[in-house]
Structures are given as C-alpha cells and as structure tokens.
Design an enzyme around this catalytic site. Structure first.
Site, PDB file in Angstrom:
ATOM      1  N   TYR A  89       7.684  -4.955   4.125  1.00 41.43           N
ATOM      2  CA  TYR A  89       8.739  -4.724   3.114  1.00 41.43           C
ATOM      3  C   TYR A  89       8.867  -3.244   2.761  1.00 41.43           C
ATOM      4  O   TYR A  89       9.639  -2.884   1.880  1.00 41.43           O
ATOM      5  CB  TYR A  89       8.605  -5.649   1.906  1.00 41.43           C
ATOM      6  N   ARG A 131      -6.575   7.833  -7.174  1.00 41.61           N
ATOM      7  CA  ARG A 131      -5.549   8.398  -8.064  1.00 41.61           C
ATOM      8  C   ARG A 131      -5.973   9.752  -8.629  1.00 41.61           C
ATOM      9  O   ARG A 131      -5.138  10.502  -9.125  1.00 41.61           O
ATOM     10  CB  ARG A 131      -5.287   7.436  -9.238  1.00 41.61           C
TER      11      ARG A 131
HETATM   12  C1  HXC Z   1       2.586  -7.301 -14.812  1.00 38.39           C
HETATM   13  C2  HXC Z   1       0.677  -5.996 -14.812  1.00 38.39           C
HETATM   14  C3  HXC Z   1      -0.016  -6.973 -14.061  1.00 38.39           C
HETATM   15  C4  HXC Z   1       0.684  -8.160 -13.701  1.00 38.39           C
HETATM   16  C5  HXC Z   1      -1.360  -5.332 -14.460  1.00 38.39           C
HETATM   17  N1  HXC Z   1      -0.195  -5.012 -15.027  1.00 38.39           N
HETATM   18  N2  HXC Z   1      -1.276  -6.520 -13.841  1.00 38.39           N
HETATM   19  N3  HXC Z   1       1.947  -6.152 -15.181  1.00 38.39           N
HETATM   20  N4  HXC Z   1       1.984  -8.278 -14.079  1.00 38.39           N
HETATM   21  N5  HXC Z   1       0.105  -9.125 -12.968  1.00 38.39           N
HETATM   22  C6  HXC Z   1       0.092  -3.803 -15.806  1.00 38.39           C
HETATM   23  C7  HXC Z   1      -0.723  -3.755 -17.088  1.00 38.39           C
HETATM   24  O1  HXC Z   1      -0.101  -4.482 -18.118  1.00 38.39           O
HETATM   25  C8  HXC Z   1      -0.749  -2.260 -17.370  1.00 38.39           C
HETATM   26  O2  HXC Z   1       0.488  -1.872 -17.940  1.00 38.39           O
HETATM   27  C9  HXC Z   1      -0.791  -1.646 -15.991  1.00 38.39           C
HETATM   28  O3  HXC Z   1      -0.307  -2.643 -15.083  1.00 38.39           O
HETATM   29  C10 HXC Z   1      -2.185  -1.241 -15.600  1.00 38.39           C
HETATM   30  O4  HXC Z   1      -3.026  -2.386 -15.696  1.00 38.39           O
HETATM   31  P1  HXC Z   1      -4.606  -2.285 -15.535  1.00 38.39           P
HETATM   32  O5  HXC Z   1      -5.147  -3.657 -15.455  1.00 38.39           O
HETATM   33  O6  HXC Z   1      -5.160  -1.348 -16.550  1.00 38.39           O
HETATM   34  O7  HXC Z   1      -4.661  -1.516 -14.113  1.00 38.39           O
HETATM   35  P2  HXC Z   1      -5.855  -1.176 -13.177  1.00 38.39           P
HETATM   36  O8  HXC Z   1      -7.157  -1.637 -13.742  1.00 38.39           O
HETATM   37  O9  HXC Z   1      -5.694   0.237 -12.792  1.00 38.39           O
HETATM   38  O10 HXC Z   1      -5.577  -2.140 -11.910  1.00 38.39           O
HETATM   39  C11 HXC Z   1      -4.562  -1.877 -10.996  1.00 38.39           C
HETATM   40  C12 HXC Z   1      -3.877  -3.171 -10.529  1.00 38.39           C
HETATM   41  C13 HXC Z   1      -4.909  -4.246 -10.083  1.00 38.39           C
HETATM   42  C14 HXC Z   1      -2.929  -2.763  -9.411  1.00 38.39           C
HETATM   43  C15 HXC Z   1      -3.083  -3.734 -11.689  1.00 38.39           C
HETATM   44  O11 HXC Z   1      -4.221  -5.368  -9.599  1.00 38.39           O
HETATM   45  C16 HXC Z   1      -5.853  -3.746  -9.029  1.00 38.39           C
HETATM   46  O12 HXC Z   1      -6.878  -3.141  -9.346  1.00 38.39           O
HETATM   47  N6  HXC Z   1      -5.574  -3.984  -7.734  1.00 38.39           N
HETATM   48  C17 HXC Z   1      -6.402  -3.509  -6.595  1.00 38.39           C
HETATM   49  C18 HXC Z   1      -6.455  -4.446  -5.423  1.00 38.39           C
HETATM   50  C19 HXC Z   1      -5.146  -5.091  -5.008  1.00 38.39           C
HETATM   51  O13 HXC Z   1      -4.156  -5.090  -5.749  1.00 38.39           O
HETATM   52  N7  HXC Z   1      -5.156  -5.658  -3.784  1.00 38.39           N
HETATM   53  C20 HXC Z   1      -4.012  -6.322  -3.242  1.00 38.39           C
HETATM   54  C21 HXC Z   1      -3.345  -5.460  -2.221  1.00 38.39           C
HETATM   55  S1  HXC Z   1      -2.335  -6.540  -1.322  1.00 38.39           S
HETATM   56  P3  HXC Z   1       0.580  -1.126 -19.387  1.00 38.39           P
HETATM   57  O14 HXC Z   1       2.040  -0.938 -19.588  1.00 38.39           O
HETATM   58  O15 HXC Z   1      -0.077  -2.044 -20.348  1.00 38.39           O
HETATM   59  O16 HXC Z   1      -0.146   0.169 -19.199  1.00 38.39           O
HETATM   60  C22 HXC Z   1      -0.963  -5.809  -0.736  1.00 38.39           C
HETATM   61  C23 HXC Z   1      -0.245  -6.731   0.234  1.00 38.39           C
HETATM   62  C24 HXC Z   1       1.166  -6.382   0.491  1.00 38.39           C
HETATM   63  O17 HXC Z   1      -0.656  -4.723  -1.055  1.00 38.39           O
HETATM   64  C25 HXC Z   1       1.924  -7.298   1.424  1.00 38.39           C
HETATM   65  C26 HXC Z   1       1.675  -8.788   1.445  1.00 38.39           C
HETATM   66  C27 HXC Z   1       2.437  -9.523   2.504  1.00 38.39           C
HETATM   67  P1  NAP Z   2      -7.874  -5.726  -0.998  1.00 35.23           P
HETATM   68  O1  NAP Z   2      -9.104  -6.349  -0.428  1.00 35.23           O
HETATM   69  O2  NAP Z   2      -7.578  -5.958  -2.433  1.00 35.23           O
HETATM   70  O3  NAP Z   2      -7.944  -4.171  -0.694  1.00 35.23           O
HETATM   71  C1  NAP Z   2      -7.522  -3.169  -1.540  1.00 35.23           C
HETATM   72  C2  NAP Z   2      -8.639  -2.160  -1.649  1.00 35.23           C
HETATM   73  O4  NAP Z   2      -8.157  -1.009  -2.331  1.00 35.23           O
HETATM   74  C3  NAP Z   2      -9.858  -2.671  -2.428  1.00 35.23           C
HETATM   75  O5  NAP Z   2     -11.014  -2.463  -1.661  1.00 35.23           O
HETATM   76  C4  NAP Z   2      -9.893  -1.809  -3.678  1.00 35.23           C
HETATM   77  O6  NAP Z   2     -11.250  -1.547  -4.054  1.00 35.23           O
HETATM   78  C5  NAP Z   2      -9.175  -0.557  -3.199  1.00 35.23           C
HETATM   79  N1  NAP Z   2      -8.562   0.178  -4.293  1.00 35.23           N
HETATM   80  C6  NAP Z   2      -7.658  -0.277  -5.188  1.00 35.23           C
HETATM   81  N2  NAP Z   2      -7.343   0.676  -6.069  1.00 35.23           N
HETATM   82  C7  NAP Z   2      -8.046   1.773  -5.706  1.00 35.23           C
HETATM   83  C8  NAP Z   2      -8.147   3.080  -6.221  1.00 35.23           C
HETATM   84  N3  NAP Z   2      -7.454   3.462  -7.294  1.00 35.23           N
HETATM   85  N4  NAP Z   2      -8.978   3.962  -5.601  1.00 35.23           N
HETATM   86  C9  NAP Z   2      -9.702   3.579  -4.521  1.00 35.23           C
HETATM   87  N5  NAP Z   2      -9.638   2.359  -3.986  1.00 35.23           N
HETATM   88  C10 NAP Z   2      -8.822   1.468  -4.572  1.00 35.23           C
HETATM   89  O7  NAP Z   2      -6.584  -6.193  -0.198  1.00 35.23           O
HETATM   90  P2  NAP Z   2      -6.234  -6.225   1.366  1.00 35.23           P
HETATM   91  O8  NAP Z   2      -5.376  -7.404   1.578  1.00 35.23           O
HETATM   92  O9  NAP Z   2      -7.442  -6.034   2.179  1.00 35.23           O
HETATM   93  O10 NAP Z   2      -5.300  -4.935   1.504  1.00 35.23           O
HETATM   94  C11 NAP Z   2      -5.657  -3.837   2.331  1.00 35.23           C
HETATM   95  C12 NAP Z   2      -4.406  -3.095   2.745  1.00 35.23           C
HETATM   96  O11 NAP Z   2      -3.587  -3.934   3.542  1.00 35.23           O
HETATM   97  C13 NAP Z   2      -3.531  -2.629   1.582  1.00 35.23           C
HETATM   98  O12 NAP Z   2      -2.967  -1.384   1.887  1.00 35.23           O
HETATM   99  C14 NAP Z   2      -2.455  -3.676   1.553  1.00 35.23           C
HETATM  100  O13 NAP Z   2      -1.267  -3.211   0.960  1.00 35.23           O
HETATM  101  C15 NAP Z   2      -2.285  -3.942   3.029  1.00 35.23           C
HETATM  102  N6  NAP Z   2      -1.631  -5.211   3.351  1.00 35.23           N
HETATM  103  C16 NAP Z   2      -2.298  -6.374   3.174  1.00 35.23           C
HETATM  104  C17 NAP Z   2      -1.672  -7.551   3.537  1.00 35.23           C
HETATM  105  C18 NAP Z   2      -2.354  -8.890   3.406  1.00 35.23           C
HETATM  106  O14 NAP Z   2      -1.711  -9.903   3.661  1.00 35.23           O
HETATM  107  N7  NAP Z   2      -3.607  -8.965   3.050  1.00 35.23           N
HETATM  108  C19 NAP Z   2      -0.371  -7.526   4.036  1.00 35.23           C
HETATM  109  C20 NAP Z   2       0.267  -6.310   4.184  1.00 35.23           C
HETATM  110  C21 NAP Z   2      -0.376  -5.138   3.839  1.00 35.23           C
HETATM  111  P3  NAP Z   2     -11.699  -1.268  -5.575  1.00 35.23           P
HETATM  112  O15 NAP Z   2     -11.172  -2.366  -6.407  1.00 35.23           O
HETATM  113  O16 NAP Z   2     -13.212  -1.218  -5.462  1.00 35.23           O
HETATM  114  O17 NAP Z   2     -11.146   0.062  -5.943  1.00 35.23           O
END
Ligand code: HXC
Ligand code: NAP
Length: 284
Positions: free
Chosen positions: A147, A68
């Site tokens: 999606y 970001r």
């Molecule tokens: C509602 C939420 C929330 C939740 C966080 N927020 N989690 N709101 N429901 N479950 C809100 C918080 O209240 C806050 O809002 C804002 O989001 C930021 O929260 P932080 O915890 O400070 O954010 P941050 O530490 O930057 O973490 C980002 C994150 C977290 C996206 C929320 O989940 C993360 O770090 N994710 C990284 C890995 C990940 O998500 N992997 C999955 C990818 S899978 P306010 O208003 O209080 O500021 C994928 C698969 C797709 O993409 C397809 C599947 C088939």
């Molecule tokens: P994951 O293990 O949670 O991978 C997400 C990665 O993104 C983590 O390694 C996380 O590491 C990194 N990340 C998150 N925020 C970041 C930031 N601000 N800067 C740098 N790195 C960041 O989940 P995954 O399932 O392997 O997902 C990988 C990709 O596949 C994603 O694009 C997801 O949308 C896609 N995808 C997954 C699925 C599924 O079923 N698993 C399906 C469709 C698409 P840190 O927390 O260390 O930053």
C-alpha cells in the site's frame, strides 16, 4: 538456494531485528555467514533474540535504540563500528502501525507511526549512509508494503510513511549510486507476525480469513521466503539491482487492481453455459 557462506564477513544492521520478520531475516543472514546487529526499543527482546542468533555461531550485537531519536541512532552506529569496524548492509525494518478510521486519529497517533517509519528510516539511513560513503560501499534495504503505492484506508499514517520510504529508496538509489551504495526495497503482503497481527487483525474482525481470501495463492507468506529474497538483494549476486521495489505478496495487490479479477467467483458451469449461448447466437 544459496552458497552456505554467501554473506560471510558481512556486517548487517537490522532495525526491529528482535521480533517478527526482522528476527527471521537476522537468523537467516547469520545462517549464511553474516555478523548481525539487531536494534530496537525493548532491551529484553533484543537480548533474547541476540542469544538465539549467537547459537547459530555468528557474532551478534544487540543494541537498544529508538530510531526516532537521532542521538540514540548515532550511538547505535558508533557502538556497531566500535565492535565490527564497518557496516556493509542496513535493513530499515522497524515499524509502527495500527488500524483506525482516519477521522478518529489524533495528530499524536499520526506522528507516532510516521516518526517510526519515515523519520526513523531517514535517521538510520543518514547515520549509516555517512559511514557507507566513507567506506565507498554500502547496501540499504527498506521494508515497505504494497500500500506504499496503492494507499489503504484505515492505516493512513502507515501508508503515508511507507510511501515516503519508497520515495526515499528511489531517490537515494540515484543520488548515492556515485558512492557505490545500492538502495532497494521489499514490499511484503501479509506475513504472520505477532506485532502486525495483534494490531491489524484483532480477534473478532475475522481479518485473517478476509486477508487470505484476497491472495491469489490462497496462503500467507513464509518468513523464509522473505528472508531469502532479502538475502539475494543484499548479496553481491544482485549487484546491478538499484532503486527497485520487489513485491512478495502472492499476487495480492494486483488482484485488488484488476477490474475483472472478481470473476473467479463465477462457477465453471456458468462459464460453460455462457459459451454455449455465445456459440448458439453466432450460428443464428
Ligand atoms: C488510535 C492510537 C492507537 C490506536 C496508539 N494511538 N494506538 N490511536 N488507535 N490503536 C495513539 C495514542 O493515542 C497516542 O496519541 C499516540 O498514538 C502514541 O501512542 P503511544 O502508545 O504512546 O505510542 P508508542 O508507545 O510510541 O507506540 C507506537 C505505536 C505502537 C505505533 C502506537 O503500536 C507500537 O509500538 N508499534 C510497534 C510495532 C508495530 O506496530 N508492529 C506492526 C508493524 S506491521 P496521543 O494523541 O494521545 O499522543 C506493518 C504491516 C503493514 O507495518 C502491512 C500489512 C499488510
Ligand atoms: P513487528 O514484529 O512488530 O516488527 C516491528 C519492529 O519494529 C519491532 O521489533 C519493534 O521492536 C521495532 N520498532 C518499533 N518502533 C521502533 C522504534 N521507535 N525504534 C526501534 N525499533 C522500533 O512486525 P513485523 O510484521 O515483523 O514487521 C516488520 C516489517 O515488515 C515492518 O516494516 C512492517 O511494516 C513490514 N511489513 C510487515 C507485514 C506483515 O504482514 N507482517 C506486511 C508488510 C510489511 P520494539 O518494540 O522493541 O521497538
């Protein structure tokens, strides 16, 4: 499936390469001869994965970077170039996601996901793309999901951001082709990873079973299947593929799209009865 050194001398930068699908791709690319750079926010995760990749015998660089933040992205790119002199391939894989009814979202929640997925992909693409333009060659692979074009309730920030990344993929495939840069995407269906499943399939919702029942092939994807597809798309072998999004989901999204696909629930005996009745009414 591939020549053992198909990615030899390639430098691949993978965001979110410390965990899940990013880690699996990084390991596979290294097995096939690539030098890899993995980058994400959690230094300890990146360091641990980097040492696992090193055991394969390829050079690896683990960098802490929040996609970001453009300053951190620029530092990630210059650290990579200081070490390897070039970046052949960028995999925009880092993502953030969670499930929530949209009316319960805050703007901060929406921004958190969109900033990682859409802005983060743009930041990395811009910083690496400028270097690729100078190199007169490059390959960008974006990880989206199905999606991105169907949309999905309860993951509106992610769906909106992934749709943006898909539009970016297609736009740059045209705009940057003149610099010899190819841009493609992979759209995975459900693959088991800790990061995705703890956020999208929390225990108690029975999501795993529900998700599996939606897949015509009746199973989740294997990480190696996705890594092999990614290998093909980043290799010279796919040199004429540009602007494509390749779906790897066992037929999942199409099953949701066809109006009559639910008819698989009708037992064979009922189909046979209907066939008999149809023939009988034709004969009368
Ligand atoms: C509602 C939420 C929330 C939740 C966080 N927020 N989690 N709101 N429901 N479950 C809100 C918080 O209240 C806050 O809002 C804002 O989001 C930021 O929260 P932080 O915890 O400070 O954010 P941050 O530490 O930057 O973490 C980002 C994150 C977290 C996206 C929320 O989940 C993360 O770090 N994710 C990284 C890995 C990940 O998500 N992997 C999955 C990818 S899978 P306010 O208003 O209080 O500021 C994928 C698969 C797709 O993409 C397809 C599947 C088939
Ligand atoms: P994951 O293990 O949670 O991978 C997400 C990665 O993104 C983590 O390694 C996380 O590491 C990194 N990340 C998150 N925020 C970041 C930031 N601000 N800067 C740098 N790195 C960041 O989940 P995954 O399932 O392997 O997902 C990988 C990709 O596949 C994603 O694009 C997801 O949308 C896609 N995808 C997954 C699925 C599924 O079923 N698993 C399906 C469709 C698409 P840190 O927390 O260390 O930053």
């Amino acid at each position: 499936m591939f020549e053992k050194d198909i990615l030899k001398n390639k430098v691949v930068l993978i965001t979110g390469g410390g965990t899940g699908l990013g880690k699996s791709m990084a390991m596979r690319f290294a097995e096939l001869g690539a030098n890899v750079v993995i980058a994400s926010r959690k230094k300890e995760v990146i360091t641990k994965t980097a040492s696992q990749i090193q055991e394969i015998g390829q050079e690896v660089l683990g960098l802490q970077c929040d996609v970001r933040d453009m300053d951190q992205v620029n530092t990630m790119v210059s650290d990579t170039l200081n070490h390897f002199d070039k970046i052949d391939i960028l995999i925009n894989n880092a993502a953030g996601n969670f499930i929530s009814p949209t009316e319960m979202l805050s703007t901060g929640g929406f921004k958190a996901v969109v900033d990682i997925v859409l802005t983060g992909t743009f930041n990395c693409t811009l910083a690496v793309g400028k270097k690729m333009i100078k190199q007169k060659k490059g390959n960008i692979l974006n990880i989206v999901t199905t999606y991105a074009w169907t949309g999905s309730g309860y993951v509106v920030p992610s769906a909106s951001a992934k749709a943006g990344v898909l539009a970016m993929t297609r736009s740059l495939a045209v705009e940057w082709a003149k610099y010899n840069i190819r841009t493609n995407a992979i759209a995975p269906g459900p693959f088991i990873t800790d990061g995705a499943w703890k956020r999208l399939a929390p225990p108690g919702l029975n999501m795993k079973k529900k998700l599996k029942s939606r897949i015509p092939l009746k199973r989740f994807g294997e990480h190696l299947e996705l890594s092999n597809l990614a290998t093909y798309l980043i290799s010279e072998q796919s040199g004429y593929i540009n602007g494509e999004v390749v779906t790897i989901d066992g037929g999942e999204w199409l099953k949701g799209a066809g109006q009559f696909n639910d008819l698989e629930k009708i037992p064979k005996s009922l189909w046979k009865t209907m066939q008999v009745m149809r023939k009988r009414s034709k004969n009368n």
